[in-house]
Design a protein around this motif. Structure first.
Motif: not given
Ligand code: PLP
Length: 484
Positions: A127, A234, A245, A261, A263, A267, A279, A282-283, A285, A288
């Motif tokens: 994350l 996810a 994503l 997200i 997950g 996740l 994935y 993800l950065d 989001a 999460i």
């Protein structure tokens, strides 16, 4: 004996005896709970006891009436839903924390693990480094916390405080029909209304179409609706698909909308290098969620929400100042574990009293490490792929959807059968009644599929193979029975 005396000294022997019964339970040599329902129901169905039975009799009832009539979910061959039996380390940690740290407040070793374990998970699941978490009871509440943050953020952009003043405008949350319905409930609980969840079209894998999302947001904005969040998956519940994503994140960022997200299940799949690229994004989001009580094998009751800035959680979920506690914490320098409440998680979500869940997640990770989890996740993903290969190879099986993670949707086919959905429904019911291999079903593009989700720590390749074999056997039996 006085209660204060009866409470002392019995724990070690009682735990030992109950431990043996639980170990026996996990061998699943007993009948299914429903078979003897009339017996255990009548044993339990008593009027309110005026006089207690005491700890020894209680232990006997737990051992003899409760444990042998428990759930099939911890069974290694149970691949239903997205749920599993707790691993030994997590049971140990749950029990320990419930005795020695019944709350997550105060400066204790247990409570230190709340933040440490959240940070470990954030690190392990890659994350963004500024994301911080808060535990709750599971994916349902974790989604409420995340959407609560999104709601706060969306309204703050237009100078309003929805958690203080309520909702004054129509809102929209963007999701797909594969998104877990706890998002709908989160919208309801947060006063946005279930109808605020706009289902956006998806591709054949159930992944949201970014261009449709974009158009929908533009249309809504032109009517004055407040967009609250774009929800990406996810790992969807039915098939384990992962949304694109990065593309959804770009649309959300361009439009200035919170990107959430889910997950809860998937996740941890990022640990499998074969799917890690899925994935990407993800950065991007803003929030999460992940459920340790799914793939991590924690006992039910542990979810986590991550956001970039926990101050928004505080604004979204503060209870505001109260009179009943404030006076008790006057120390500026803590000298005793009860001098400080620690990190105010109780104002970052919807729970005040809450167990020290971080202890459980810490124990799981400490026991097997990131490598142990990675091994489990890769094994489960491979098992889904193995089932998919078997389905492609056998003339009486059809792969309904290519697995992404550890879920495989497949079905039994036979040209003599005109209603394959009914046939597979019947196969599923018979599998459940046979009681060794217990998958779920899922409707995928109109086809009712047999849907194992491999997440159990005790589930092996043999269980995956046994499921395929049993579907073939039962399918053949049912088709032949229907021919008679
Ligand atoms: C993707 C997803 N989100 C949320 C949830 C809800 O989680 P819980 O059952 O822990 O409340 C689930 C449950 O399976 C899920 O699969």
């Amino acid at each position: 004996m006085k209660e204060e005396q009866a409470e002392c000294g019995r724990l070690p022997s009682l735990l030992h005896e109950i431990g043996l019964e639980l170990e026996k339970y996990q061998r699943f040599e007993h009948a299914d709970a429903l078979e003897k329902a009339s017996i255990w129901r009548s044993a339990l169905d008593r009027p309110l006891p005026e006089k207690g039975i005491g700890i020894d009799e209680l232990k006997k009832e737990i051992a003899e009436i409760l444990i042998p009539n428990g759930s099939q979910i911890p069974r290694a061959g149970c691949t239903s839903y997205i749920t599993t039996g707790a691993t030994t380390s997590s049971v140990l940690a749950t029990l320990t924390a419930s005795v020695a740290s019944p709350q997550r407040i105060g400066l204790t070793a247990f409570n230190y693990l709340e933040e440490l374990s959240l940070d470990w998970m954030a690190h392990m699941f890659e994350l963004p480094s500024n994301m911080k978490g808060v535990y709750s009871s599971g994916g349902s509440v974790a989604n409420i916390v995340a959407i609560g943050a999104a709601r706060q953020w969306a309204f703050e952009q237009i100078g309003l405080d929805p958690s203080r003043d309520g909702i004054v405008k129509a809102t929209r949350i963007y999701a797909t029909d594969a998104t877990h319905h706890t998002i709908q409930r989160a919208a309801a609980v947060l006063g946005l209304g279930r109808r605020s969840v706009q289902i956006v079209a998806s591709d054949s894998m159930g992944r949201m179409l970014p261009e449709v999302l974009h158009k929908q947001i533009e249309a809504d904005k032109s009517t004055g609706i407040v967009p609250v969040a774009v929800v990406g998956n996810a790992g969807t519940t039915s098939t384990g698909a992962i949304d694109k994503l990065a593309e959804l994140g770009s649309v959300a960022k361009d439009q200035g909308i919170w990107f959430h997200i889910d997950g809860a299940y998937g996740l941890p799949g990022i640990l499998d290098s074969r799917v890690r690229d899925l994935y990407k994004g993800l950065d991007m989001a803003d929030s999460i969620i992940v459920d340790p009580h799914k793939w991590l094998g924690a006992p039910v009751g542990i979810g986590a929400t991550y956001v970039r800035d926990r101050s928004i959680l505080h604004r979204a979920f503060t209870q505001e100042v109260s009179d009943y506690l404030e006076g008790s914490l006057t120390h500026t320098q803590a000298q005793h574990s009860m001098d400080e409440l620690g990190i105010p998680y109780f104002d970052f979500g919807v729970e005040l009293s809450a167990p020290a869940r971080g202890t459980v997640v810490w124990a799981i990770i400490r026991e097997i490490g990131k490598n142990g989890l990675k091994e489990r996740i890769c094994r489960h993903n491979s098992m889904a792929r193995m089932v998919a290969e078997a389905a492609c190879a056998h003339p009486n099986l059809e792969l309904v959807q290519e697995p992404t993670l550890s879920i495989c949707c497949f079905r039994y086919v036979d040209e003599r059968c005109t209603d394959l959905n009914q046939l597979n429904r019947d196969i599923h019911r018979r599998l459940v009644h046979n009681g060794t291999n217990i998958p779920s079903t899922a409707m995928v593009a109109g086809k009712l599929a047999i849907r194992p989700c491999f997440i159990g720590a005790r589930t092996t390749w043999q269980h995956a193979q046994a499921l395929v074999d049993e579907v073939l056997k039962v399918g053949k039996e049912l088709v032949e029975e229907n021919q008679k």
